[in-house]
Structures are given as structure tokens and as C-alpha cells.
Design an enzyme around this catalytic site. Structure first.
Site, PDB file in Angstrom:
ATOM      1  N   TYR A  86       0.798  -1.128  -0.072  1.00 52.40           N
ATOM      2  CA  TYR A  86       0.133   0.064  -0.005  1.00 52.40           C
ATOM      3  C   TYR A  86       0.947   0.809  -0.335  1.00 52.40           C
ATOM      4  CZ  TYR A  86      -3.274   3.516   1.658  1.00 52.40           C
ATOM      5  OH  TYR A  86      -4.129   4.666   1.546  1.00 52.40           O
TER       6      TYR A  86
ATOM      7  N   LYS B 228       1.155   4.700  -2.825  1.00 50.26           N
ATOM      8  CA  LYS B 228       1.328   5.558  -3.045  1.00 50.26           C
ATOM      9  C   LYS B 228       2.703   6.716  -2.780  1.00 50.26           C
ATOM     10  CE  LYS B 228      -2.710   5.442  -1.069  1.00 50.26           C
ATOM     11  NZ  LYS B 228      -3.490   6.314  -1.681  1.00 50.26           N
TER      12      LYS B 228
ATOM     13  N   ILE C 179      -7.191   8.120   8.221  1.00 45.79           N
ATOM     14  CA  ILE C 179      -8.803   8.341   7.549  1.00 45.79           C
ATOM     15  C   ILE C 179      -9.936   7.217   8.731  1.00 45.79           C
ATOM     16  CG2 ILE C 179     -10.538   7.873   6.238  1.00 45.79           C
ATOM     17  CD1 ILE C 179      -8.615  10.235   5.181  1.00 45.79           C
TER      18      ILE C 179
END
Length: 123
Positions: free
Chosen positions: A51, A55, A81
Site C-alpha cells: 500500500y 502511494k 482516515i
């Protein structure tokens, strides 16, 4: 492939219409070699998850278009988040789990045990 399918449409539309492109990123781009406090935007990024790696790749594509095609690109590294979804293995799972435990109302001792905060004594 990446430019066309994943990020390319947003880049193409932004360039054609002279728009700024704001792209969400994450603190997962940082790795064990990154400074722990006040990490600068230009420090060495060596994430340890796929991940985080994707990014970093997305940020670098945006930086390339910014430098070579004059795209006004901004990568926003959110610290986490919080969503209604159950924790899924990301960098904010601990915080999400705290919220779930605070909201949990089951009288079951097993459920209360699940929501117990970890002890520094290793209980």
C-alpha cells in the site's frame, strides 16, 4: 498501463483544463528510516507495505508531471482516515479499534476483554 488506467484520466483532464490535481496519499509512505518526528516532505521514503509503495509511486508520477508537464499536482499525506468499516490492517487500525471499543455496549465479559486496552505490564 498505470498512467492510462489508474491515475492517467485525472492527470489528462487536469492538464487539458489547466486544473490543480489534489491526490490523497498517506503516512504509509514513510518507513523505518524516516524521521519519527516532524518528517520533512523530501525525506527518504522506504515503505514496508505494498500500500505504501503504491502511494510513493503515485506521488512520484505526480511529481514527474509537475516538473515535466507543468501540472499543478499536490499529494496530501493524511495521517489516517477513520471510517465506519472494520479495521483492515492499515496504519489507523489502532485508532479505529479504540473508537469501536468506546462505542461497544455489549455486557458480555468476552466482548469487554476484546476491547480492553493493552497493558504495559504484558497482561
Amino acid at each position: 498501463w498505470y498512467q492510462r488506467r489508474v491515475h492517467g484520466n485525472a492527470i489528462k483532464i487536469s492538464l487539458e483544463n489547466n486544473l490543480r490535481l489534489f491526490s490523497p496519499s498517506t503516512i504509509a509512505v514513510f518507513g523505518p528510516t524516516s524521521p519519527k518526528d516532524n518528517a520533512p516532505d523530501d525525506c527518504l521514503l522506504q515503505p514496508e507495505t505494498v500500500y505504501g509503495i503504491t502511494k510513493v509511486f503515485k506521488e512520484q508520477i505526480g511529481n514527474w508531471f509537475s516538473k515535466n508537464k507543468h501540472l499543478d499536482y499536490r499529494g496530501l499525506r493524511y495521517p489516517g482516515i477513520i471510517s465506519p468499516a472494520e479495521p483492515g490492517g492499515g496504519t489507523t487500525d489502532y485508532a479505529v479499534d479504540i473508537y469501536y471499543c468506546l462505542l461497544y455496549t455489549s455486557p458480555s465479559p468476552r466482548d469487554r476483554q476484546k476491547c480492553r486496552m493493552p497493558s504495559s505490564a504484558g497482561e
